[in-house]
Design an enzyme around this catalytic site. Structure first.
Site, short mmCIF file in Angstrom:
data_model
loop_
_atom_site.label_atom_id
_atom_site.label_comp_id
_atom_site.label_asym_id
_atom_site.label_seq_id
_atom_site.Cartn_x
_atom_site.Cartn_y
_atom_site.Cartn_z
N GLU A 116 0.83 -1.22 0.00
CA GLU A 116 0.00 0.00 0.00
C GLU A 116 0.86 1.27 0.00
O GLU A 116 0.39 2.34 0.39
CB GLU A 116 -0.95 0.01 1.21
CG GLU A 116 -1.87 -1.18 1.32
CD GLU A 116 -2.88 -1.32 0.18
OE1 GLU A 116 -2.92 -0.43 -0.70
OE2 GLU A 116 -3.61 -2.32 0.17
N HIS A 142 -6.98 -3.68 9.80
CA HIS A 142 -8.18 -4.43 9.42
C HIS A 142 -9.08 -4.58 10.65
O HIS A 142 -9.09 -5.65 11.28
CB HIS A 142 -7.79 -5.80 8.87
CG HIS A 142 -7.02 -5.74 7.58
ND1 HIS A 142 -6.48 -6.85 6.98
CD2 HIS A 142 -6.71 -4.70 6.77
CE1 HIS A 142 -5.87 -6.50 5.85
NE2 HIS A 142 -5.99 -5.18 5.71
N GLU A 170 -17.60 10.47 23.18
CA GLU A 170 -16.39 11.24 22.89
C GLU A 170 -15.98 11.21 21.42
O GLU A 170 -15.04 11.91 21.03
CB GLU A 170 -15.24 10.78 23.80
CG GLU A 170 -15.62 11.00 25.25
CD GLU A 170 -14.49 11.47 26.15
OE1 GLU A 170 -13.33 11.24 25.80
OE2 GLU A 170 -14.80 12.05 27.20
N HIS A 211 -12.78 -3.87 4.06
CA HIS A 211 -11.32 -4.07 4.12
C HIS A 211 -10.70 -3.53 5.42
O HIS A 211 -10.03 -4.26 6.12
CB HIS A 211 -10.69 -3.39 2.89
CG HIS A 211 -9.21 -3.60 2.77
ND1 HIS A 211 -8.56 -3.70 1.57
CD2 HIS A 211 -8.24 -3.71 3.71
CE1 HIS A 211 -7.27 -3.88 1.77
NE2 HIS A 211 -7.05 -3.89 3.08
O1 2HA Z 1 -1.74 -7.14 3.40
O2 2HA Z 1 -3.41 -4.81 4.49
O3 2HA Z 1 -4.16 -3.73 2.23
C1 2HA Z 1 -1.49 -5.81 3.68
C2 2HA Z 1 -2.74 -5.07 3.54
C3 2HA Z 1 -3.14 -4.65 2.18
ZN ZN Z 2 -5.32 -4.02 4.13
#
Ligand code: 2HA
Ligand code: ZN
Length: 286
Positions: A116, A142, A170, A211
């Site tokens: 990323e 995540h 908050e 995601h």
């Molecule tokens: O695997 O979180 O978005 C790494 C990540 C990709």
């Molecule tokens: Zn990710």
């Protein structure tokens, strides 16, 4: 100075460990980056590799030309960061055009920076400008309950901001600017990075539907705390949704206006709309 003794490295490793312990980094999930200050670069320069080949970032960030970043490695597991930081992390340098990077430390068994990287660097570029150079951390996790919510609520900034604000008092103080939502997109590329960075002009947190979340901040504590607050609020909302078709009580727009006044924060009226319905079915069709 030894790189592993630098304060910004120790803070990075601690944050990675805390995120892992929260359950937000299954397998190689998530990534973290820190933009070094010139003083920090000087303090460790003796310990950097001198050569490394230049590689395309797959994004253009001219305002970050020549800057250094500590980032997690692609495919590396957060749980291994405290155990072996030199194998899981790297320090990269950007070239003078802001289109290429080279590795100056870390990844001792090989590898490359996080998949990323385009999103991280595009976000850093926006945040460097809009925060007057104070934001240095971009964190992707995540988070379970935010991911779950993205299957239930309409994927709109207004809906997520309002529902998360309502779920824990908050929240509007912690993220008064609200939270952005990117619809599902293929991760790892420039397009999702550009969509995310557009929202980072306004927000410090952006949800990637189905995601996870990206957060930006000026300190490790503040950035982790933002992620933690959002995810806790999402957890409360998931518990409500799991047991009821409506809220019997809630925090009203006028309550929020009072809170904003007393806490000295500015809340965008865009998020204090009159809700059209009471049940989740009337509101969101669920
Ligand atoms: O695997 O979180 O978005 C790494 C990540 C990709
Ligand atoms: Zn990710």
């Amino acid at each position: 100075m030894k790189i592993l003794e630098a304060k910004f490295v120790r803070g990075f490793i601690n944050m990675a460990q805390e995120g892992y312990e929260e359950g937000w980094h299954e397998r190689n999930g998530g990534n973290l980056s820190y933009r070094l200050t010139p003083h920090e670069v000087d303090s460790i320069s003796d310990r950097l590799f001198q050569h490394g080949e230049w590689t395309d970032i797959n994004a253009s960030v001219p305002t970050l030309a020549g800057e250094y970043f500590l980032v997690t490695g692609s495919g590396k597991y957060f749980r291994n960061i405290p155990v072996d930081p030199e194998e899981t992390l790297c320090i990269i340098e950007l070239d003078e055009t802001g289109t290429k990077y080279r590795i100056r430390w870390g990844l001792v068994e090989g590898g490359r920076p996080t998949s990323e990287l385009p999103t991280h660097l595009l976000n850093h570029a926006i945040k460097k400008r809009v925060s007057n150079n104070t934001h240095r951390i971009i964190y992707h996790a995540h988070c379970t309950n935010i991911i779950a919510l993205s299957f239930l609520l309409p994927l709109k900034d207004e809906v997520f901001t309002r529902e998360l604000w309502e779920s824990m008092t908050e929240c509007p103080v912690v993220f008064p600017e609200g939270i952005g939502v990117v619809p599902w997109m293929v991760p790892g590329g420039r397009e999702i990075g550009i969509e995310t960075s557009k929202l980072m002009e306004t927000y410090n947190a952006v949800i990637w539907s189905h995601h996870g979340i990206f957060c930006s901040g000026d300190t490790y504590d503040g950035t982790f705390g933002l992620m933690h607050t959002i995810e806790k609020s999402a957890e409360i909302l998931m518990k409500i949704l799991a047991v009821s078709d409506r809220k019997l009580n809630t925090i009203t727009p006028d309550d929020f206006r009072q809170l904003a006044k007393d806490f000295g924060v500015t809340l965008n009226e865009r998020f204090l709309y009159e809700k059209k319905g009471t049940t989740f079915k009337e509101l969101y069709g669920i």
